[in-house]
Each structure stands twice: as C-alpha cells, then as structure tokens.
Design an enzyme around this catalytic site. Structure first.
Site: not given
Ligand code: PLP
Length: 391
Positions: A178, A206, A239
């Site tokens: 990250s 991610h 996200k």
C-alpha cells in the site's frame, strides 16, 4: 490523570508526528475542497472513480428505500439481509473461488481472519511492509510472529526451514504494497508455501479492480486467478470498488469456519443495505465498463512519465500507487502544505505508517483525473520540490 492526553499531544507535535483531520467537502472525486480550498486530490483510493458512479448511487438509494438505512443486528442474529447472499455469490464468482464472506471493513477482516486461523503454538510469517491491519491481526492471534524483509523469499525460506514444532504455519502478504505500489512475488510465494505446508493468505486491497485483464486483482495479473494458489484472499470494498465493507474468498469450508470462529465477523453489526447494494453494482460496472480501468492505467503512465521527466522516481512502484520519497518528517509535511497552497492534495506519509527515514508523498492516480489535472499536479510538484532542493 487526563493531563496525559495533552502531554502526549505536545510530544507528538515536537516529533513532527502529530496527526489531525482535514475537512473534506464536496462529492468524492478528483477535485474536492480540503480545509476550504479547491484542490486536485491525488491521495484517494477511489481508483476507478466508482464512488460517485450513477449506477452505484442508484443501487444504494433503492436499497435504502426498500430495506432501510441500517441492518440493525449482527449477521448471526438478525442482520443477514438478502443482499449479503447476492454479493457473496458474485464476489466468489468474480474471484473464481468456492465461497466469499463479507466483513465490515478490511481492517476487521485481517484482524478476524488471522486470529481465527492461528493461535498459540502456531506461527505466522509476514512481510516487513505488510499493512498495519495484518500486523495487528498477527499480534492479536498470539501465534509466534516472524517478520521477513520486504519481498525477500530467501529470508522467508530460511525461517520456514528452521522453524520446527509449530502446529500450523500461515504466511500473510499484501498483493500490492500500500505504501510502495510494488507487488508480492506470488508465483514463487505459492510454491514456497506449498513446499513447507504453510497456509498462504493474500490481502489484495489495492490490486482488486485494478490489476488483471478483468480487474480480478494481483492473482489474475500473475495468471493465478481461480486457482488454489492462495488459501485465503481478503479485499476491501472501499477502494476501487467504490463502496464500503470488505470480503474474504476461499473454500466453502473456510467460509463456514470463519462464521463460527472469527470474532470480528461475529461480534459486529451487519453492513448497511446501501453499502451492499453499491458493491453489487460495482462488480457489474467492473465487468461491463472496462474503460475505467483502461483510463486509470493511461493516467498512471502519463503521471509516472511526468515524474520521470522531472527527475523524480516512484520506484519500486509498478502500479497506480506512486510514492515519491521525501525522507524527513518535517520536510514531508511542509511539502504537503505547500502542495495544498498550489492546489494539490497529497497527504504526507510518516512513521509509523512507514519505517523511520522513509517519509514520502504517496500519489494515487484515478481514472477520473484529466490530463490537465495531472499536468497541473506535475507543475506544482516541480515548483515545491525545487523550493526545498529535492530537485
Ligand atoms: C493493504 C490494506 N489492507 C487492509 C486495509 C483496510 O481496509 P478497510 O479500509 O476496508 O478497513 C487497507 C486500507 O486501508 C489496506 O491498504
């Protein structure tokens, strides 16, 4: 007794470690107001721009109208509303695995999964740059915790070889790191885990939605999607998927085990129907509108090349997370404030989020940024970095 709070705050300020909340206004997107100033946001996780996508918003509004604002109980009591089943089936299909289980956040998923899988008498191995929620899950588990240097599989192998007498071994890694934007070497890692009979858990917070032909994540990027290369995969819905919540995918048995044993799954309120419905819509958008992902990668290329032309590197990143090293705490926060004055928001990253001496500005590009946004940001970066002699 409460003097302690004030003293601690003063100490943090003196160490340039003080954190405070910024006031964000406006719809989540590439341009927002930060502390009253209109800026281009280059540090959000809204990678595909789905947080404000009309289909997600419509789904969230319809779910609220139909089912209410709150699920009003934990899932094992009375909160397991109909949208959970649909979302979990779609997540399992999306990842090509037997089953999925939705959690309230990625942080809680890491805490609750790791501590359910290993206990005293077991051992858990994790990368030195693993996300804080992985580290906290390891600590909570009471298993022996062994940290190996970032992406150093030789070091991991040495640990696996020398460790004897533990009941169960678990390796936990991020797919996309990250704060670095680089990838775990998953093909080699899966072989290593198998040869030492260790469970392998991947946090693809991610990578999901971003990496791989269909946005399937880091495993798809490495041609491992749908295989049993990893035993457990977790990810967040907050996200690239533009919603809120998180999930675990793996076997059906894993799902049932976690429902029975994972405390952060059991002892918390179920997600709001709006979040579940938005996540279902996000999976559909991901499949039907690949243009968002293509635009993201085009933007990443443009921004990375722009940094390179300025003489700045985002190494070791190979993704949309582009860290530019600024090293010292004070300089990092000064640069962050200066960039804000110049209309760019990129939060400075300091210890304990990253190791001491490795402070950085961690730029994240999204599909919604225009070329003009990115060029404006590059201009501001050049100006501010020159002012502090980093260029
Ligand atoms: C690698 C990683 N894992 C887990 C999380 C936690 O996810 P969530 O924000 O859903 O709690 C994050 C992000 O904040 C993350 O970067």
């Amino acid at each position: 007794m409460t003097d302690f709070f004030g003293r601690e705050i003063e100490r943090l300020k003196r160490k340039d470690s003080y954190r405070w909340l910024r006031g964000m206004e406006g719809a989540t997107g590439p341009r927002m107001q930060v502390d009253g100033r209109e800026v281009i946001v280059l540090c959000s996780s809204n990678y595909l721009g789905l947080a404000n996508h009309p289909r997600l918003k419509t789904a969230a509004i319809e779910a609220t109208d139909r089912l209410g604002v709150c699920s009003a109980a934990s899932r094992l009591i009375a909160g397991n509303n109909e949208l959970y089943r649909m979302l979990e089936e779609r997540l399992a299909a999306f990842k090509g695995r037997g089953a999925a289980l939705v959690y309230s956040t990625g942080y809680m998923a890491n805490l609750g999964v790791i501590s359910a899988l290993v206990k005293e008498g077991d051992v858990v191995y994790t990368d030195a740059l693993s996300h804080a929620s992985i580290i906290d899950g390891c600590r909570l588990s009471r298993a022996a915790v062994k940290i190996f240097p970032h992406n150093d599989l030789d070091a991991l192998k040495d640990l696996l070889k020398s460790d004897k007498g533990f009941r169960r071994k678990l390796i936990v890694v991020d797919g996309v790191y990250s704060m670095e934007g680089d990838l775990a070497p998953l093909p080699d890692l899966t072989k290593l885990a198998k040869s030492y009979d260790a469970l392998l858990m991947l946090d693809d917070a991610h990578g999901t939605g971003v990496l791989g032909e269909d946005g399937g994540g880091t495993l798809e990027h490495f041609g491992l999607k749908g295989s049993d290369a990893v035993d457990i995969e977790i990810g967040t819905l907050g996200k690239a998927l533009g919603s809120f919540g998180a999930y675990v995918v793996g076997s059906r048995d894993l799902r049932e085990y976690l429902i029975n044993r994972s405390r952060s799954f059991i002892f918390t309120c179920a997600l709001a129907p709006s979040a579940l419905a938005a996540a279902i819509a996000a999976l559909e958008v991901l499949q039907q509108e690949p243009g968002h992902r293509q635009q993201l990668w085009a933007n990443v290329r443009h921004f990375r090349e722009g940094l390179y032309r300025l003489g700045l590197s985002a190494e070791p990143s190979v993704t949309h997370i582009l860290p530019v090293m600024t090293y010292e705490r004070q300089r990092t926060m000064e640069l962050c404030e200066r960039l804000l004055e110049l209309g760019i928001f990129c939060q400075g990253i300091r210890p304990p989020t990253v190791p001491p001496g490795t402070c950085r500005l961690r730029f994240t590009v999204t599909a919604e940024h225009t070329r003009a946004d990115l060029d404006q940001a590059l201009g501001a970066i050049e100006k501010s970095f020159r002012e502090v002699a980093l260029l």
